[in-house]
Design an enzyme around this catalytic site. Sequence first.
Site, PDB file in Angstrom:
ATOM      1  N   GLY A  79      43.207  19.498  -0.017  1.00  0.00           N
ATOM      2  CA  GLY A  79      42.285  20.413  -0.677  1.00  0.00           C
ATOM      3  C   GLY A  79      41.991  21.523   0.284  1.00  0.00           C
ATOM      4  N   THR A 130      39.776  24.535   2.257  1.00  0.00           N
ATOM      5  CA  THR A 130      38.525  24.537   3.008  1.00  0.00           C
ATOM      6  C   THR A 130      37.314  24.512   2.081  1.00  0.00           C
ATOM      7  OG1 THR A 130      39.483  25.635   4.876  1.00  0.00           O
ATOM      8  CG2 THR A 130      37.163  25.991   4.547  1.00  0.00           C
ATOM      9  N   GLY A 131      36.407  23.587   2.335  1.00  0.00           N
ATOM     10  CA  GLY A 131      35.183  23.520   1.544  1.00  0.00           C
ATOM     11  C   GLY A 131      35.314  22.768   0.234  1.00  0.00           C
ATOM     12  N   SER A 132      36.450  22.093   0.025  1.00  0.00           N
ATOM     13  CA  SER A 132      36.629  21.423  -1.261  1.00  0.00           C
ATOM     14  C   SER A 132      35.950  20.059  -1.300  1.00  0.00           C
ATOM     15  CB  SER A 132      38.113  21.287  -1.587  1.00  0.00           C
ATOM     16  OG  SER A 132      38.779  20.649  -0.536  1.00  0.00           O
ATOM     17  N   GLY A 133      35.435  19.591  -0.157  1.00  0.00           N
ATOM     18  CA  GLY A 133      34.676  18.340  -0.185  1.00  0.00           C
ATOM     19  C   GLY A 133      35.378  17.151   0.458  1.00  0.00           C
ATOM     20  N   LYS A 134      36.435  17.400   1.218  1.00  0.00           N
ATOM     21  CA  LYS A 134      37.209  16.304   1.809  1.00  0.00           C
ATOM     22  C   LYS A 134      36.378  15.522   2.826  1.00  0.00           C
ATOM     23  CE  LYS A 134      40.280  19.215   3.420  1.00  0.00           C
ATOM     24  NZ  LYS A 134      39.727  20.518   3.086  1.00  0.00           N
ATOM     25  N   GLU A 172      41.712  15.233   9.316  1.00  0.00           N
ATOM     26  CA  GLU A 172      42.646  16.174   9.943  1.00  0.00           C
ATOM     27  C   GLU A 172      43.028  15.757  11.354  1.00  0.00           C
ATOM     28  OE1 GLU A 172      41.707  20.250   9.298  1.00  0.00           O
ATOM     29  OE2 GLU A 172      40.478  19.757   7.554  1.00  0.00           O
TER      30      GLU A 172
HETATM   31  N1  LIG Z   1      25.401  19.500   5.968  1.00  0.00           N
HETATM   32  C1  LIG Z   1      25.659  20.271   4.916  1.00  0.00           C
HETATM   33  N2  LIG Z   1      24.657  20.898   4.265  1.00  0.00           N
HETATM   34  C2  LIG Z   1      24.897  21.659   3.183  1.00  0.00           C
HETATM   35  N3  LIG Z   1      26.113  21.895   2.664  1.00  0.00           N
HETATM   36  C3  LIG Z   1      27.156  21.308   3.256  1.00  0.00           C
HETATM   37  C4  LIG Z   1      26.994  20.468   4.422  1.00  0.00           C
HETATM   38  N4  LIG Z   1      28.211  20.038   4.795  1.00  0.00           N
HETATM   39  C5  LIG Z   1      29.079  20.579   3.928  1.00  0.00           C
HETATM   40  N5  LIG Z   1      28.465  21.340   3.002  1.00  0.00           N
HETATM   41  C6  LIG Z   1      29.104  22.077   1.877  1.00  0.00           C
HETATM   42  O1  LIG Z   1      29.770  21.138   1.052  1.00  0.00           O
HETATM   43  C7  LIG Z   1      31.045  21.614   0.675  1.00  0.00           C
HETATM   44  C8  LIG Z   1      32.127  20.642   1.076  1.00  0.00           C
HETATM   45  O2  LIG Z   1      32.157  20.538   2.483  1.00  0.00           O
HETATM   46  P1  LIG Z   1      33.194  19.645   3.261  1.00  0.00           P
HETATM   47  O3  LIG Z   1      32.815  19.659   4.706  1.00  0.00           O
HETATM   48  O4  LIG Z   1      33.287  18.322   2.616  1.00  0.00           O
HETATM   49  O5  LIG Z   1      34.558  20.483   3.063  1.00  0.00           O
HETATM   50  P2  LIG Z   1      36.028  20.174   3.585  1.00  0.00           P
HETATM   51  O6  LIG Z   1      36.875  19.981   2.392  1.00  0.00           O
HETATM   52  O7  LIG Z   1      35.990  19.081   4.591  1.00  0.00           O
HETATM   53  O8  LIG Z   1      36.416  21.548   4.287  1.00  0.00           O
HETATM   54  P3  LIG Z   1      37.302  21.812   5.606  1.00  0.00           P
HETATM   55  O9  LIG Z   1      38.723  21.770   5.196  1.00  0.00           O
HETATM   56  O10 LIG Z   1      36.901  23.192   6.012  1.00  0.00           O
HETATM   57  O11 LIG Z   1      36.921  20.785   6.618  1.00  0.00           O
HETATM   58  C9  LIG Z   1      31.204  22.986   1.325  1.00  0.00           C
HETATM   59  O12 LIG Z   1      30.957  23.954   0.348  1.00  0.00           O
HETATM   60  C10 LIG Z   1      30.138  23.012   2.395  1.00  0.00           C
HETATM   61  O13 LIG Z   1      29.634  24.312   2.532  1.00  0.00           O
HETATM   62 MG   LIG Z   2      36.362  18.957   6.594  1.00  0.00          MG
END
Ligand SMILES: Nc1ncnc2c1ncn2[C@@H]1O[C@H](COP(=O)(O)OP(=O)(O)OP(=O)(O)O)[C@@H](O)[C@H]1O
Ligand SMILES: [Mg+2]
Lengths: 253, 238
Positions: B40, B42-46, B154
């Site tokens: 997914g 960046t930011g998709s919630g993984k 990752e």
């Molecule tokens: N502690 C937090 N407080 C508020 N929002 C958060 C927090 N952590 C993550 N988010 C939001 O939740 C969503 C998902 O975040 P997540 O870290 O799960 O993404 P990700 O898929 O791991 O991204 P990446 O590939 O960049 O690591 C994002 O929109 C992020 O801005």
């Molecule tokens: Mg992440």
Amino acid sequence: MRDVTFGRYYPSRGPLHETSASLKLLFFALYIVSIFISKTYTGLAVCTAFLLICIFISRVPLGRVLRSFRSIIIIALVSSVIVYLTHPQDGALAAVVLFVRLISAVCVSALLTLTTTPSEIADGLEKSLSFLRFIHVPVRDIALSVSITLHFVPVLQEEAEKIYCAQKARGASFSGSLSHKASTVVAVLVPLFSSAFRRAGELADSMESRCYDYACERTAFHESRFTSYDVLAGLLFAAYFLFTICVRLMPWQ
Amino acid sequence: MAVRFSNVSYIYSRGTPFEKKALSDISFEAEKGDFVCICGKTGSGKTTLIKLVNDLLRPFSGEVSLDGRSGLLFQFPEDQLFAPTVIEDVMYGPLNLGRNKDQAREGAEKALLCVGLGPELYDRNPFTLSGGQKRLAALAGVLAMKPSVLVLDEPTAGLDFRSSRSLMALLHRLNTDGVTIIMVTHEMELAQEHAKQILVLDKGRLVLSGSAGDVFSQRNRTVIEKAGLELPEPGSSL
Ligand SMILES: Nc1ncnc2c1ncn2[C@@H]1O[C@H](COP(=O)(O)OP(=O)(O)OP(=O)(O)O)[C@@H](O)[C@H]1O
Ligand SMILES: [Mg+2]
């Protein structure tokens, strides 16, 4: 650890947010004075009512402000009980006075940090204390330190959360007896401190690499000016303050 | 069944102006010995999803069940290391599991050997290691606990090609020994080569799941591109 409200700005556009920071700092100091000169039920009622009105018009949810004294309420209760038991006469009044003072002092500082960003606070401090520069007090450096400290409250909170997660992910348990809990707090605090020092070093490097010079005159990106809002707020607050003084001086009390 | 999500949703900073819905209605199941890759943009919630697996976050609604002990390699190894020396950091987990000092040290040395960090690093402060070494030290700290479900965020980011390959080989070996692996990756080719099951997240929703062959088929091209990803190049497995 998650619920520390102190130092957390609550973004909104309420009237308290719009008031100039140096004025708010002044109000803050005078409000503390006003709760310390009020020694009667009437006086305390006036102070509390004023605080509640401020919270109400600030548009910060009441719960956010109240949350800030959750941790201190035990201290306030215990000390009030002690005062009540040890006072020879009028113990009830003394206990209530102490309790209300403690709680409203905490609430008003929470309200200040909730409605003012750390950089506004630092700015306001610098302005309102600038007369001290004439006696060689490094006001600007103090203001900068305060601003950095306030900025870092949420950062360190996050850091503590991360360390907590890292330890929990590796089998540390954070529940159990009180002594076990105390030892887990220490286990989080030690790495938190070393990380805070690491961050401080990094911050200093990054400020120096962008030519921060503590000796030179600084200008502000956002010039703060007094507005009609501030005049109105000042008048209202002055009225309140005079009123508390009158209540204090009332002859029949 | 090693891990099961039933209709899981998660919201950050609930009840504040910063409220953010990070996951909505996620359901999937990982068998024992499965190798799941989560993809997914960046930011998709993984990261949120795997923190839920490890009980670092509690779901807002729905249910997460986990069978056995899970170990998590964080996305940023700095977030994971906290002890003053590498060896103490790796020993932290085994000590928490009730091993005595000697057993913990033995397990820690084994784990460090396994990830390829030599004895000369044992007494270094983990924060003075290079980025890649930090990641490997953090991984050793997780492996020393012998988890039955290994979750990695990752794991190959910031590693050179050789270290990345040997890390994947290590994961493959663990997987063959019966460890369930759940891994977040941005590299579709890695997912294609190793995964038995692939999950694709888009804005907190699970848009695709299944075997590599199913998920990365041409008919899913639009869904995958809409999620901000690319199909792996045909025949370009690493
Ligand atoms: N502690 C937090 N407080 C508020 N929002 C958060 C927090 N952590 C993550 N988010 C939001 O939740 C969503 C998902 O975040 P997540 O870290 O799960 O993404 P990700 O898929 O791991 O991204 P990446 O590939 O960049 O690591 C994002 O929109 C992020 O801005
Ligand atoms: Mg992440």
